[in-house]
Design a protein around this motif. Structure first.
Motif, PDB file in Angstrom:
ATOM      1  N   THR A  23       0.827  -1.204   0.000  1.00 12.56           N
ATOM      2  CA  THR A  23       0.000   0.000   0.000  1.00 12.56           C
ATOM      3  C   THR A  23       0.863   1.256   0.000  1.00 12.56           C
ATOM      4  O   THR A  23       1.788   1.387   0.782  1.00 12.56           O
ATOM      5  CB  THR A  23      -0.937   0.003   1.230  1.00 12.56           C
ATOM      6  N   PRO A  45      -7.414   4.433  -4.063  1.00 18.52           N
ATOM      7  CA  PRO A  45      -8.688   3.876  -3.595  1.00 18.52           C
ATOM      8  C   PRO A  45      -8.640   2.351  -3.598  1.00 18.52           C
ATOM      9  O   PRO A  45      -7.910   1.743  -4.388  1.00 18.52           O
ATOM     10  CB  PRO A  45      -9.700   4.380  -4.627  1.00 18.52           C
ATOM     11  N   ASP A  46      -9.399   1.742  -2.723  1.00 18.35           N
ATOM     12  CA  ASP A  46      -9.508   0.276  -2.612  1.00 18.35           C
ATOM     13  C   ASP A  46      -8.221  -0.388  -2.142  1.00 18.35           C
ATOM     14  O   ASP A  46      -8.043  -1.591  -2.309  1.00 18.35           O
ATOM     15  CB  ASP A  46      -9.985  -0.359  -3.924  1.00 18.35           C
ATOM     16  N   SER A  47      -7.300   0.371  -1.575  1.00 20.18           N
ATOM     17  CA  SER A  47      -6.071  -0.215  -1.042  1.00 20.18           C
ATOM     18  C   SER A  47      -6.386  -0.973   0.246  1.00 20.18           C
ATOM     19  O   SER A  47      -7.292  -0.626   0.986  1.00 20.18           O
ATOM     20  CB  SER A  47      -5.042   0.871  -0.733  1.00 20.18           C
ATOM     21  N   ALA A  63     -11.238   9.636   5.489  1.00 21.86           N
ATOM     22  CA  ALA A  63     -11.716   9.115   4.211  1.00 21.86           C
ATOM     23  C   ALA A  63     -12.032  10.275   3.271  1.00 21.86           C
ATOM     24  O   ALA A  63     -12.761  11.185   3.638  1.00 21.86           O
ATOM     25  CB  ALA A  63     -12.961   8.272   4.424  1.00 21.86           C
ATOM     26  N   THR A  65     -12.946   9.368   0.073  1.00 23.47           N
ATOM     27  CA  THR A  65     -13.957   8.694  -0.745  1.00 23.47           C
ATOM     28  C   THR A  65     -14.540   7.577   0.101  1.00 23.47           C
ATOM     29  O   THR A  65     -14.031   7.258   1.163  1.00 23.47           O
ATOM     30  CB  THR A  65     -13.341   8.080  -2.019  1.00 23.47           C
ATOM     31  N   GLY A  67     -15.628   3.759   1.334  1.00 19.73           N
ATOM     32  CA  GLY A  67     -14.875   2.514   1.430  1.00 19.73           C
ATOM     33  C   GLY A  67     -15.249   1.768   2.683  1.00 19.73           C
ATOM     34  O   GLY A  67     -16.354   1.906   3.200  1.00 19.73           O
ATOM     35  N   GLN A  68     -14.320   0.987   3.199  1.00 18.03           N
ATOM     36  CA  GLN A  68     -14.536   0.229   4.420  1.00 18.03           C
ATOM     37  C   GLN A  68     -13.273   0.255   5.265  1.00 18.03           C
ATOM     38  O   GLN A  68     -12.168   0.398   4.743  1.00 18.03           O
ATOM     39  CB  GLN A  68     -14.881  -1.230   4.123  1.00 18.03           C
ATOM     40  N   ASP A  77     -18.616   0.425   7.110  1.00 19.54           N
ATOM     41  CA  ASP A  77     -18.692   1.202   5.873  1.00 19.54           C
ATOM     42  C   ASP A  77     -18.317   2.648   6.160  1.00 19.54           C
ATOM     43  O   ASP A  77     -18.705   3.204   7.199  1.00 19.54           O
ATOM     44  CB  ASP A  77     -20.108   1.154   5.277  1.00 19.54           C
TER      45      ASP A  77
END
Length: 79
Positions: A23, A45-47, A63, A65, A67-68, A77
């Motif tokens: 990451t 994103p989505d890392s 955050a 954007t 994500g989780q 979430d």
């Protein structure tokens, strides 16, 4: 130590790779003058990072954007 009020533009900092996974992050801890907590910006994103713990250290997650995030095996979430 930095003054009590620092402004940092993350995009001006170089990205680095965490030593536990691939990451890419921007390490904001030192530029912000933090001494007890760590502040990192995940770049992509989505890392996903490898699950890990820190003794005696606080972390801040911001955050930009949706994500989780997983904390102590519970997944939340992030809008």
């Amino acid at each position: 130590m930095a003054s009590s009020c620092e402004t940092v533009q993350p995009a001006t900092l170089l990205t680095e790779q965490f030593n536990t996974c691939e990451t890419e992050v921007r390490k904001l801890t030192d530029p912000l003058g933090c001494e007890v907590m760590r502040v990192n910006q995940v770049v992509e994103p989505d890392s996903v990072t490898t699950p890990h713990t820190h003794d005696g250290q606080e972390e801040v997650f911001v955050a930009t954007t949706g994500g989780q995030i997983s904390i102590e095996c519970d997944v939340y979430d992030v809008p």
